[in-house]
Scaffold this motif. Sequence first.
Motif, mmCIF file in Angstrom:
data_model
loop_
_atom_site.group_PDB
_atom_site.id
_atom_site.type_symbol
_atom_site.label_atom_id
_atom_site.label_comp_id
_atom_site.label_asym_id
_atom_site.label_seq_id
_atom_site.Cartn_x
_atom_site.Cartn_y
_atom_site.Cartn_z
ATOM 1 N N GLN A 1 2.061 -10.850 5.078
ATOM 2 C CA GLN A 1 2.619 -9.879 4.146
ATOM 3 C C GLN A 1 2.917 -10.531 2.807
ATOM 4 O O GLN A 1 2.740 -9.927 1.739
ATOM 5 N N LEU A 2 3.401 -11.781 2.817
ATOM 6 C CA LEU A 2 3.614 -12.525 1.579
ATOM 7 C C LEU A 2 2.297 -12.730 0.833
ATOM 8 O O LEU A 2 2.243 -12.633 -0.408
ATOM 9 N N ASN A 3 1.244 -12.966 1.587
ATOM 10 C CA ASN A 3 -0.068 -13.130 0.956
ATOM 11 C C ASN A 3 -0.498 -11.845 0.257
ATOM 12 O O ASN A 3 -1.024 -11.873 -0.867
ATOM 13 N N ASN A 4 -0.256 -10.710 0.918
ATOM 14 C CA ASN A 4 -0.603 -9.427 0.294
ATOM 15 C C ASN A 4 0.189 -9.197 -0.979
ATOM 16 O O ASN A 4 -0.336 -8.721 -1.993
ATOM 17 N N TYR B 1 -1.522 -0.804 -8.517
ATOM 18 C CA TYR B 1 -0.794 -1.960 -8.009
ATOM 19 C C TYR B 1 0.720 -1.799 -8.151
ATOM 20 O O TYR B 1 1.474 -2.294 -7.305
ATOM 21 N N LYS B 2 1.163 -1.134 -9.209
ATOM 22 C CA LYS B 2 2.604 -0.951 -9.396
ATOM 23 C C LYS B 2 3.196 -0.064 -8.299
ATOM 24 O O LYS B 2 4.331 -0.282 -7.867
ATOM 25 N N GLU B 3 2.429 0.988 -7.852
ATOM 26 C CA GLU B 3 2.899 1.828 -6.749
ATOM 27 C C GLU B 3 2.839 1.081 -5.417
ATOM 28 O O GLU B 3 3.656 1.309 -4.511
ATOM 29 N N ALA B 4 1.881 0.159 -5.292
ATOM 30 C CA ALA B 4 1.718 -0.562 -4.031
ATOM 31 C C ALA B 4 2.764 -1.657 -3.856
ATOM 32 O O ALA B 4 3.158 -1.971 -2.723
ATOM 33 N N GLU B 5 3.246 -2.264 -4.965
ATOM 34 C CA GLU B 5 4.158 -3.406 -4.870
ATOM 35 C C GLU B 5 5.451 -3.088 -4.125
ATOM 36 O O GLU B 5 5.816 -3.844 -3.201
ATOM 37 N N PRO B 6 6.204 -1.992 -4.444
ATOM 38 C CA PRO B 6 7.454 -1.739 -3.707
ATOM 39 C C PRO B 6 7.197 -1.460 -2.219
ATOM 40 O O PRO B 6 8.021 -1.815 -1.374
ATOM 41 N N LYS C 1 6.723 -4.869 -0.637
ATOM 42 C CA LYS C 1 8.000 -5.585 -0.559
ATOM 43 C C LYS C 1 8.856 -5.050 0.591
ATOM 44 O O LYS C 1 9.500 -5.817 1.314
ATOM 45 N N ARG C 2 8.868 -3.739 0.728
ATOM 46 C CA ARG C 2 9.682 -3.161 1.811
ATOM 47 C C ARG C 2 9.128 -3.553 3.177
ATOM 48 O O ARG C 2 9.878 -3.852 4.107
ATOM 49 N N ALA C 3 7.786 -3.531 3.334
ATOM 50 C CA ALA C 3 7.180 -3.983 4.587
ATOM 51 C C ALA C 3 7.539 -5.435 4.871
ATOM 52 O O ALA C 3 7.813 -5.814 6.022
ATOM 53 N N LEU D 1 -0.329 2.046 3.454
ATOM 54 C CA LEU D 1 -0.188 2.821 2.221
ATOM 55 C C LEU D 1 -0.363 1.920 1.001
ATOM 56 O O LEU D 1 -0.985 2.311 0.000
ATOM 57 N N ALA D 2 0.167 0.678 1.083
ATOM 58 C CA ALA D 2 -0.026 -0.270 -0.014
ATOM 59 C C ALA D 2 -1.493 -0.633 -0.171
ATOM 60 O O ALA D 2 -2.005 -0.780 -1.289
ATOM 61 N N VAL D 3 -2.200 -0.791 0.968
ATOM 62 C CA VAL D 3 -3.644 -1.059 0.921
ATOM 63 C C VAL D 3 -4.363 0.068 0.189
ATOM 64 O O VAL D 3 -5.239 -0.160 -0.649
ATOM 65 N N LEU D 4 -4.002 1.304 0.515
ATOM 66 C CA LEU D 4 -4.653 2.461 -0.097
ATOM 67 C C LEU D 4 -4.439 2.463 -1.610
ATOM 68 O O LEU D 4 -5.388 2.650 -2.396
#
Length: 362
Positions: A351-354, A323-328, A331-333, A313-316
């Motif tokens: 995941q840290l890289n992402n 990016y603001k919607e993808a960041e949380p 972080k949760r992943a 979902l963050a990728v999408l």
Amino acid sequence: MASRLLEFFRRKKIESIGRMTQMTQDEIITNTKTVMQGLEALKNEHNSILHGIDGTTGSQPSSLQSEQNAVEEKSTLVQKSLEMIELGLGEAQVMMALASHLQMVEAEKQKLRTQVRRLCQENAWLRDELANTQQKLQASEQAVAQLEEDKRHLEFMASIKKYDQDIQNDESTTDKMDKPKQDDPVVDLFPDEENDDRTNMSPTPQSHFAQQVNAGYEIPARLRTLHNLVIQYASQGRYEVAVPLCKQALEDLEKTSGHDHPDVATMLNILALVYRDQNKYKEAANLLNDALAIREKTLGENHPAVAATLNNLAVLYGKRGKYKEAEPLCKRALEIREKVLGKDHPDVAKQLNNLALLCQNQ
């Protein structure tokens, strides 16, 4: 005396004819026989009278001319009466013959009626047999059609199994040649600018697509063949085949297992990635959110499959520039993977890289 008897029998005959119109056939025959007997008796009586007159005429002298004339006149009357009696007897015999003929006709009619009833019964029986035969024929045709359909289905399943075996052999060969397969490789969210075209994306490579779907959750055996087919078609850009396959599988899974089942979430995740490759981001986001809810409910909030769905979902969102919607989500992943796999696991590093890429793009 003869004239009176003749008149009496004439009246009787007329009366009997009048009564005959109201009598049955048997009564008519019985009465006719009675009349014939009476006429025979009357005929015999007239014959005896006529013989007596003839004998009287021969014994009398020829001088008594007047008496002779009277006797001849009586003889003539008796002769006429005999003729009338003979006519009556003839008519009675004709009536008896007609009665006999009518009886024969009636018997033949009854015979024909019996044959008609028998033919009607045979006709009804033949109709029942024809209806039963038609039903058996229809059942046989349906059975043949079902067998043909089963045969086509078995041939299709055999080809699928053969294809699945080939795919598995190719994947095992690739794994041996390259490197061991990772359980949850993380997608490069944000490639270099010269390689990124968000408005005109090329199909995701087959191995890359499969890794995104399998991330953190093993594909069940019953979905593996379909999963391989969808990956093959999607990697070739044949979305007109891949999308109906996913939708049909979703419908079958929801009927057999219910909507809230991990396999349904897996198929939703597969279809979402196909939609993402077609730039249908809204549809893909809805499917991923639905898959995330199912996996959280059935597998738990800290399951690796939940982290994989959050990452997809963050990728999408990242591909859409949100990016603001993808960041949380990212972080949760990361939190789930650190908790389940430990901080020193390679998947945690990816995941840290992402997450770092998300911060860089912001």
